[in-house]
Design a protein around this motif. Structure first.
Motif, mmCIF file in Angstrom:
data_model
loop_
_atom_site.group_PDB
_atom_site.id
_atom_site.type_symbol
_atom_site.label_atom_id
_atom_site.label_comp_id
_atom_site.label_asym_id
_atom_site.label_seq_id
_atom_site.Cartn_x
_atom_site.Cartn_y
_atom_site.Cartn_z
ATOM 1 N N ASN A 44 33.345 -26.615 -43.957
ATOM 2 C CA ASN A 44 32.692 -25.427 -43.427
ATOM 3 C C ASN A 44 31.858 -25.853 -42.219
ATOM 4 O O ASN A 44 30.874 -26.571 -42.368
ATOM 5 C CB ASN A 44 31.812 -24.788 -44.504
ATOM 6 C CG ASN A 44 31.060 -23.576 -44.005
ATOM 7 O OD1 ASN A 44 31.039 -23.277 -42.812
ATOM 8 N ND2 ASN A 44 30.424 -22.872 -44.917
ATOM 9 N N GLU A 45 32.251 -25.413 -41.051
ATOM 10 C CA GLU A 45 31.584 -25.834 -39.817
ATOM 11 C C GLU A 45 30.109 -25.447 -39.774
ATOM 12 O O GLU A 45 29.318 -26.092 -39.101
ATOM 13 C CB GLU A 45 32.328 -25.283 -38.598
ATOM 14 C CG GLU A 45 33.712 -25.867 -38.468
ATOM 15 C CD GLU A 45 34.459 -25.398 -37.239
ATOM 16 O OE1 GLU A 45 33.808 -24.903 -36.297
ATOM 17 O OE2 GLU A 45 35.682 -25.552 -37.216
ATOM 18 N N ASP A 46 29.717 -24.385 -40.497
ATOM 19 C CA ASP A 46 28.316 -23.962 -40.508
ATOM 20 C C ASP A 46 27.429 -24.930 -41.293
ATOM 21 O O ASP A 46 26.211 -24.905 -41.175
ATOM 22 C CB ASP A 46 28.177 -22.559 -41.108
ATOM 23 C CG ASP A 46 28.794 -21.502 -40.215
ATOM 24 O OD1 ASP A 46 28.908 -21.739 -38.991
ATOM 25 O OD2 ASP A 46 29.167 -20.435 -40.741
ATOM 26 N N GLU A 47 28.036 -25.778 -42.105
ATOM 27 C CA GLU A 47 27.279 -26.692 -42.963
ATOM 28 C C GLU A 47 26.710 -27.894 -42.197
ATOM 29 O O GLU A 47 25.692 -28.453 -42.574
ATOM 30 C CB GLU A 47 28.204 -27.184 -44.090
ATOM 31 C CG GLU A 47 27.480 -27.647 -45.308
ATOM 32 C CD GLU A 47 28.435 -28.059 -46.423
ATOM 33 O OE1 GLU A 47 28.155 -29.085 -47.060
ATOM 34 O OE2 GLU A 47 29.440 -27.360 -46.649
ATOM 35 N N LEU A 48 27.384 -28.302 -41.128
ATOM 36 C CA LEU A 48 26.938 -29.454 -40.328
ATOM 37 C C LEU A 48 26.630 -28.944 -38.930
ATOM 38 O O LEU A 48 27.515 -28.461 -38.232
ATOM 39 C CB LEU A 48 28.038 -30.526 -40.279
ATOM 40 C CG LEU A 48 27.619 -31.839 -39.630
ATOM 41 C CD1 LEU A 48 26.714 -32.630 -40.566
ATOM 42 C CD2 LEU A 48 28.841 -32.685 -39.298
ATOM 43 N N CYS A 68 33.356 -40.249 -29.338
ATOM 44 C CA CYS A 68 34.655 -40.830 -29.672
ATOM 45 C C CYS A 68 35.756 -39.858 -29.257
ATOM 46 O O CYS A 68 35.511 -38.670 -29.066
ATOM 47 C CB CYS A 68 34.740 -41.136 -31.168
ATOM 48 S SG CYS A 68 34.396 -39.725 -32.238
ATOM 49 N N LYS A 69 36.954 -40.398 -29.110
ATOM 50 C CA LYS A 69 38.095 -39.563 -28.721
ATOM 51 C C LYS A 69 38.775 -38.935 -29.926
ATOM 52 O O LYS A 69 39.419 -37.908 -29.815
ATOM 53 C CB LYS A 69 39.101 -40.404 -27.935
ATOM 54 C CG LYS A 69 38.568 -40.837 -26.579
ATOM 55 C CD LYS A 69 39.575 -41.674 -25.824
ATOM 56 C CE LYS A 69 38.954 -42.173 -24.520
ATOM 57 N NZ LYS A 69 39.870 -43.016 -23.770
ATOM 58 N N THR A 70 38.657 -39.578 -31.087
ATOM 59 C CA THR A 70 39.271 -39.041 -32.307
ATOM 60 C C THR A 70 38.194 -38.421 -33.184
ATOM 61 O O THR A 70 37.041 -38.859 -33.173
ATOM 62 C CB THR A 70 40.012 -40.138 -33.094
ATOM 63 O OG1 THR A 70 39.083 -41.175 -33.399
ATOM 64 C CG2 THR A 70 41.167 -40.702 -32.290
ATOM 65 N N LYS A 71 38.570 -37.408 -33.925
ATOM 66 C CA LYS A 71 37.612 -36.655 -34.742
ATOM 67 C C LYS A 71 36.929 -37.576 -35.760
ATOM 68 O O LYS A 71 37.599 -38.279 -36.507
ATOM 69 C CB LYS A 71 38.357 -35.527 -35.459
ATOM 70 C CG LYS A 71 37.456 -34.509 -36.089
ATOM 71 C CD LYS A 71 38.256 -33.302 -36.549
ATOM 72 C CE LYS A 71 37.294 -32.236 -37.017
ATOM 73 N NZ LYS A 71 37.927 -30.946 -37.117
ATOM 74 N N PRO A 72 35.588 -37.565 -35.787
ATOM 75 C CA PRO A 72 34.878 -38.398 -36.760
ATOM 76 C C PRO A 72 34.981 -37.800 -38.164
ATOM 77 O O PRO A 72 35.180 -36.599 -38.325
ATOM 78 C CB PRO A 72 33.425 -38.362 -36.261
ATOM 79 C CG PRO A 72 33.314 -37.050 -35.552
ATOM 80 C CD PRO A 72 34.670 -36.809 -34.932
ATOM 81 N N GLY A 73 34.823 -38.655 -39.156
ATOM 82 C CA GLY A 73 34.753 -38.159 -40.521
ATOM 83 C C GLY A 73 33.380 -37.565 -40.762
ATOM 84 O O GLY A 73 32.375 -38.107 -40.292
ATOM 85 N N VAL A 74 33.309 -36.437 -41.459
ATOM 86 C CA VAL A 74 32.026 -35.821 -41.804
ATOM 87 C C VAL A 74 32.046 -35.500 -43.296
ATOM 88 O O VAL A 74 32.946 -34.823 -43.777
ATOM 89 C CB VAL A 74 31.712 -34.567 -40.953
ATOM 90 C CG1 VAL A 74 31.417 -34.945 -39.519
ATOM 91 C CG2 VAL A 74 32.833 -33.551 -40.986
ATOM 92 N N VAL A 75 31.039 -36.032 -43.999
ATOM 93 C CA VAL A 75 30.961 -35.831 -45.435
ATOM 94 C C VAL A 75 29.556 -35.383 -45.829
ATOM 95 O O VAL A 75 28.604 -35.550 -45.069
ATOM 96 C CB VAL A 75 31.326 -37.122 -46.220
ATOM 97 C CG1 VAL A 75 32.777 -37.530 -45.979
ATOM 98 C CG2 VAL A 75 30.378 -38.262 -45.888
#
Length: 188
Positions: free
Chosen positions: A118-122, A102-109
């Motif tokens: 925290n980028e290290d979590e995903l 996708c061009k827009t940032k996806p939601g991450v939960v």
């Protein structure tokens, strides 16, 4: 054209690979930067696989206008067989996969439906659910169905993919003398 045909799928438990959800990345040199994930789907998850196949068929029908009014006999199918296409990659063994972007940032939960910051979590190798939407494309005679990445939910950790190891696994076999580990001055 029937707009009521569902082209969106919420997957069952998949493994995330080639994860680019924090910063967009170009897949090819000079290509457009996009957010993306490869979703590894166990072949045993027939419910998710059937949902994806139905959504792809629906996307073909919804996007028939892009194909000049008829479904092409040959088209790019986003559902791919890991055993056939990545026989040397253990992570893709016994699985199908789809590459979503996708061009827009996806939601991450996380599993509590709270945003992951925290980028290290995903990371590539962890497990979760994905929300994806299939759509038709016809670019320079290249016809097919693409997969748009909507959102990801992490539900479990997994062995990191991509050759990166954890500090814990790198040093698991090292015998540290008890005195050295606990002599109070912090270093041998």
């Amino acid at each position: 054209m029937n707009e009521n045909l569902n082209t969106k799928v919420i997957t069952g438990k998949v493994r995330f690979s080639y994860l680019h959800v924090w910063e967009p990345a170009a897949i090819s040199e000079g290509g457009e930067k996009k957010y993306s994930a490869s979703l590894i789907i166990p072949k045993s998850d027939t419910k998710t696989i059937e949902s994806i196949k139905t959504a792809i068929q629906n996307a073909l029908k919804v996007g028939i206008g892009k194909f000049g009014g008829k479904v092409p006999a040959v088209y790019k199918n986003p559902l791919r067989d890991g055993d056939a296409e990545r026989p040397d990659d253990e992570a893709y063994k016994g699985a199908f996969f789809i590459n979503a972007n996708c061009k827009t940032k996806p939601g991450v939960v996380n599993a509590m439906r709270k945003p992951i910051e925290n980028e290290d979590e995903l990371y590539s190798g962890c497990y979760g659910y994905a929300s994806v939407t299939f759509y038709a494309f016809n670019t320079n005679g290249n016809k097919g169905i693409a997969c748009g990445l909507n959102n990801l939910m992490k539900i479990a950790d997994g062995e990191p993919l991509g050759g990166r190891s954890t500090a814990e696994s790198d040093f698991a076999d090292i015998e540290v003398p008890f005195e050295a580990a606990d002599d109070g001055d912090g270093l041998f």
